[in-house]
Design a protein around this motif. Structure first.
Motif, PDB file in Angstrom:
ATOM      1  N   ASP A 177       0.834  -1.204   0.000  1.00 12.14           N
ATOM      2  CA  ASP A 177       0.000   0.000   0.000  1.00 12.14           C
ATOM      3  C   ASP A 177       0.867   1.252   0.000  1.00 12.14           C
ATOM      4  O   ASP A 177       0.528   2.254  -0.617  1.00 12.14           O
ATOM      5  CB  ASP A 177      -0.914  -0.008   1.225  1.00 12.14           C
ATOM      6  CG  ASP A 177      -1.836   1.193   1.266  1.00 12.14           C
ATOM      7  OD1 ASP A 177      -2.579   1.405   0.289  1.00 12.14           O
ATOM      8  OD2 ASP A 177      -1.811   1.924   2.270  1.00 12.14           O
ATOM      9  N   SER A 178       2.009   1.195   0.670  1.00 13.71           N
ATOM     10  CA  SER A 178       2.857   2.371   0.838  1.00 13.71           C
ATOM     11  C   SER A 178       3.826   2.562  -0.317  1.00 13.71           C
ATOM     12  O   SER A 178       4.532   1.634  -0.714  1.00 13.71           O
ATOM     13  CB  SER A 178       3.650   2.261   2.143  1.00 13.71           C
ATOM     14  OG  SER A 178       4.573   3.330   2.252  1.00 13.71           O
ATOM     15  N   ALA A 179       3.908   3.795  -0.798  1.00 11.32           N
ATOM     16  CA  ALA A 179       4.870   4.138  -1.846  1.00 11.32           C
ATOM     17  C   ALA A 179       6.293   4.190  -1.317  1.00 11.32           C
ATOM     18  O   ALA A 179       7.242   4.265  -2.101  1.00 11.32           O
ATOM     19  CB  ALA A 179       4.506   5.493  -2.458  1.00 11.32           C
TER      20      ALA A 179
ATOM     21  N   LEU B 288      -3.456   0.258  -6.461  1.00 13.31           N
ATOM     22  CA  LEU B 288      -3.910   0.923  -7.679  1.00 13.31           C
ATOM     23  C   LEU B 288      -3.869  -0.035  -8.855  1.00 13.31           C
ATOM     24  O   LEU B 288      -4.745  -0.012  -9.723  1.00 13.31           O
ATOM     25  CB  LEU B 288      -3.026   2.141  -7.975  1.00 13.31           C
ATOM     26  CG  LEU B 288      -3.217   3.343  -7.051  1.00 13.31           C
ATOM     27  CD1 LEU B 288      -2.005   4.258  -7.128  1.00 13.31           C
ATOM     28  CD2 LEU B 288      -4.473   4.096  -7.433  1.00 13.31           C
ATOM     29  N   GLN B 289      -2.848  -0.873  -8.896  1.00 13.12           N
ATOM     30  CA  GLN B 289      -2.693  -1.911  -9.912  1.00 13.12           C
ATOM     31  C   GLN B 289      -2.092  -3.137  -9.246  1.00 13.12           C
ATOM     32  O   GLN B 289      -0.882  -3.346  -9.285  1.00 13.12           O
ATOM     33  CB  GLN B 289      -1.801  -1.429 -11.063  1.00 13.12           C
ATOM     34  CG  GLN B 289      -2.451  -0.382 -11.955  1.00 13.12           C
ATOM     35  CD  GLN B 289      -1.578  -0.055 -13.159  1.00 13.12           C
ATOM     36  OE1 GLN B 289      -0.437   0.356 -13.030  1.00 13.12           O
ATOM     37  NE2 GLN B 289      -2.127  -0.254 -14.356  1.00 13.12           N
ATOM     38  N   PRO B 290      -2.917  -3.969  -8.623  1.00 12.64           N
ATOM     39  CA  PRO B 290      -2.399  -5.130  -7.899  1.00 12.64           C
ATOM     40  C   PRO B 290      -1.932  -6.227  -8.851  1.00 12.64           C
ATOM     41  O   PRO B 290      -2.274  -6.221 -10.041  1.00 12.64           O
ATOM     42  CB  PRO B 290      -3.617  -5.592  -7.093  1.00 12.64           C
ATOM     43  CG  PRO B 290      -4.797  -5.088  -7.851  1.00 12.64           C
ATOM     44  CD  PRO B 290      -4.370  -3.804  -8.492  1.00 12.64           C
TER      45      PRO B 290
ATOM     46  N   PHE C 105      -4.037  12.666  -9.468  1.00 16.81           N
ATOM     47  CA  PHE C 105      -3.877  11.836  -8.276  1.00 16.81           C
ATOM     48  C   PHE C 105      -2.532  11.131  -8.340  1.00 16.81           C
ATOM     49  O   PHE C 105      -2.225  10.468  -9.331  1.00 16.81           O
ATOM     50  CB  PHE C 105      -5.022  10.828  -8.179  1.00 16.81           C
ATOM     51  CG  PHE C 105      -6.381  11.479  -8.179  1.00 16.81           C
ATOM     52  CD1 PHE C 105      -6.977  11.857  -6.997  1.00 16.81           C
ATOM     53  CD2 PHE C 105      -7.035  11.744  -9.378  1.00 16.81           C
ATOM     54  CE1 PHE C 105      -8.224  12.489  -7.001  1.00 16.81           C
ATOM     55  CE2 PHE C 105      -8.271  12.369  -9.401  1.00 16.81           C
ATOM     56  CZ  PHE C 105      -8.860  12.742  -8.204  1.00 16.81           C
ATOM     57  N   LEU C 106      -1.745  11.283  -7.274  1.00 13.47           N
ATOM     58  CA  LEU C 106      -0.395  10.747  -7.252  1.00 13.47           C
ATOM     59  C   LEU C 106      -0.204   9.814  -6.060  1.00 13.47           C
ATOM     60  O   LEU C 106      -0.537  10.162  -4.921  1.00 13.47           O
ATOM     61  CB  LEU C 106       0.630  11.884  -7.158  1.00 13.47           C
ATOM     62  CG  LEU C 106       0.616  12.941  -8.266  1.00 13.47           C
ATOM     63  CD1 LEU C 106       1.639  14.030  -7.941  1.00 13.47           C
ATOM     64  CD2 LEU C 106       0.930  12.302  -9.609  1.00 13.47           C
ATOM     65  N   HIS C 107       0.337   8.639  -6.341  1.00  7.28           N
ATOM     66  CA  HIS C 107       0.762   7.728  -5.273  1.00  7.28           C
ATOM     67  C   HIS C 107       2.254   7.952  -5.085  1.00  7.28           C
ATOM     68  O   HIS C 107       3.066   7.509  -5.886  1.00  7.28           O
ATOM     69  CB  HIS C 107       0.466   6.276  -5.675  1.00  7.28           C
ATOM     70  CG  HIS C 107       0.825   5.284  -4.617  1.00  7.28           C
ATOM     71  ND1 HIS C 107       1.349   4.031  -4.911  1.00  7.28           N
ATOM     72  CD2 HIS C 107       0.738   5.348  -3.261  1.00  7.28           C
ATOM     73  CE1 HIS C 107       1.561   3.373  -3.794  1.00  7.28           C
ATOM     74  NE2 HIS C 107       1.200   4.144  -2.772  1.00  7.28           N
ATOM     75  N   ALA C 108       2.619   8.691  -4.044  1.00 12.86           N
ATOM     76  CA  ALA C 108       4.012   9.114  -3.905  1.00 12.86           C
ATOM     77  C   ALA C 108       4.358   9.319  -2.440  1.00 12.86           C
ATOM     78  O   ALA C 108       3.500   9.636  -1.606  1.00 12.86           O
ATOM     79  CB  ALA C 108       4.254  10.411  -4.679  1.00 12.86           C
TER      80      ALA C 108
ATOM     81  N   ALA D  15      -5.490   5.353  -0.102  1.00 13.52           N
ATOM     82  CA  ALA D  15      -5.902   6.749   0.059  1.00 13.52           C
ATOM     83  C   ALA D  15      -6.092   7.403  -1.299  1.00 13.52           C
ATOM     84  O   ALA D  15      -7.070   8.124  -1.522  1.00 13.52           O
ATOM     85  CB  ALA D  15      -4.857   7.512   0.873  1.00 13.52           C
ATOM     86  N   VAL D  16      -5.178   7.151  -2.229  1.00 14.12           N
ATOM     87  CA  VAL D  16      -5.297   7.734  -3.565  1.00 14.12           C
ATOM     88  C   VAL D  16      -6.562   7.224  -4.248  1.00 14.12           C
ATOM     89  O   VAL D  16      -7.306   7.991  -4.875  1.00 14.12           O
ATOM     90  CB  VAL D  16      -4.048   7.410  -4.402  1.00 14.12           C
ATOM     91  CG1 VAL D  16      -4.213   7.910  -5.836  1.00 14.12           C
ATOM     92  CG2 VAL D  16      -2.806   8.034  -3.775  1.00 14.12           C
TER      93      VAL D  16
END
Length: 380
Positions: free
Chosen positions: A75-77, A103-105, A292-295, A273-274
């Motif tokens: 889950d964590s970036a 987001l893309q498992p 939306f950013l996963h960062a 969260a994203v």
């Protein structure tokens, strides 16, 4: 950062834990050691197993199992950068080409799933239900966590979602649970989304299980919300605003209710969260200019922002402090326009009025209550 050596059945790893200089804080826990030991026993019998590692934190599991080329989802970036750092310290251990997120498992099924037990009860429920769908019929789930961090009612969650085959004795304050596939799935599970109604802008705000304060508005954000209107109304037309550590996106949603022309960016270290923020924006403001950013923080590749909104996390993996906030303050200062402002809320006891001045020449208190303080900061 702190460096230490982990010895396990497959050899030795030199591991760094970014973000701290405390030598007592290692880049792995006793739960990681239990998982590696049990995994190597399993893989000695079935070396061709397809392996998945879920929510590794700093790379101990991923790099330790590198001879078996595991897939990795987190889950964590933060995991991506931690893996790159620690893979460089262990040239014999190949890091995976890709770290998946929710987001893309990853797709397909696995013979062996290694799972770090999260602190959140609902997220554990979600993970075990998802793992049932990702596990081969004769596959094995190995789940481990530190006993003091196990979520409430975790025994009940395991009992209703998977078939528990064995529970280890406590080893160095950690416990390992061996499971086979259960019947529980994510299909029609009501726990996927929980939320609350936001008075202004009159929208429903939902979130997935790994998201902070998903069932009610946290009191820090509540204190900050009234100060968004003057901060946003003074922006230039089509200004760029960042909801940093956005969670369910409540701050950014409130901005869009004030000014429809705002170019809004939502960013969080958590992929759930994203996903949650994106779902909420698409429902409430389908025509919004939103990205939306996963960062892990601000990448520096974006154009500068006119406003950055922040309610920083104050704990990471059981460690409470201001180390995350300090990094985000520094990044915010580097990514604000010349007239840009940071609007943030933080726990009073962490003394952010002092730490903000390391990065901003101007700091102004906007509001306070016994637990939280709202600040506006700019470079001057």
């Amino acid at each position: 950062m702190t460096t230490a050596v982990l010895e396990f059945p497959g050899g030795r790893l030199t591991l760094n834990r970014p973000g701290t200089d405390d030598p007592s804080l290692r880049a792995w826990s006793s739960a990681d050691e239990l998982l590696l030991q049990e995994a190597f026993e399993h893989l000695a019998i079935a070396p061709d197993s397809r392996v998945l590692v879920v929510d590794d934190q700093y790379g101990a599991l991923t790099l330790g199992l590198s001879p078996f080329s595991p897939d990795v989802v987190a889950d964590s970036a933060q995991l991506g950068s931690a893996l790159a750092l620690n893979a460089a310290l262990n040239p014999a251990c190949a890091a995976p080409e890709r770290v998946f997120s929710w987001l893309q498992p990853p797709v397909g099924t696995y013979d062996l799933i290694l799972l770090k037990i999260p602190r959140e009860t609902d997220y554990l429920d979600w993970l075990l239900r998802w793992s049932n769908g990702a596990l081969k019929q004769a596959g094995v789930i190995l789940a481990a966590g530190m006993i003091k961090h196990l979520p409430d009612r975790s025994v009940d969650v395991f009992a209703r979602t998977v078939n528990v085959e064995k529970v280890s004795r406590a080893v160095k304050k950690a416990r390992l649970i061996t499971c086979s596939q259960g019947e529980a799935s994510l299909d029609n599970w009501p726990g996927i989304w929980k939320g609350y109604d936001l008075e202004a802008p009159g929208a429903r705000v939902n979130a997935m299980p790994a998201v902070f304060a998903r069932e009610k508005l946290d009191i820090g954000t509540r204190l900050m919300l009234p100060h968004l209107k003057p901060a946003i109304e003074s922006c230039r037309p089509c200004a760029r605003v960042l909801d940093l550590a956005c969670g369910n996106g409540v701050l950014g949603l409130s901005v869009l209710a004030i000014r429809a022309d705002i170019e809004m960016t939502f960013s969080d270290v958590s992929s759930q969260a994203v996903l949650s923020a994106r779902s909420n924006v698409e429902t409430a403001y389908p025509d919004a200019k939103a990205s939306f950013l996963h960062a892990d923080g601000i990448s520096g590749e974006q154009a500068l922002f006119d406003r950055i909104l922040l309610n920083p996390p104050f704990h990471e993996g059981g460690v409470v402090g201001d180390h995350i906030a300090l990094r985000l303050f520094e990044q915010a200062a580097q990514n604000l326009s010349d007239t840009g402002r940071l609007i943030m809320v933080g726990n009073r006891h962490l003394g952010y009025h002092k730490s903000l001045r390391r990065y901003f020449s101007q700091v102004r208190q906007l509001d306070a209550n016994p637990k939280f303080v709202v600040f506006e900061a700019w470079r001057g």
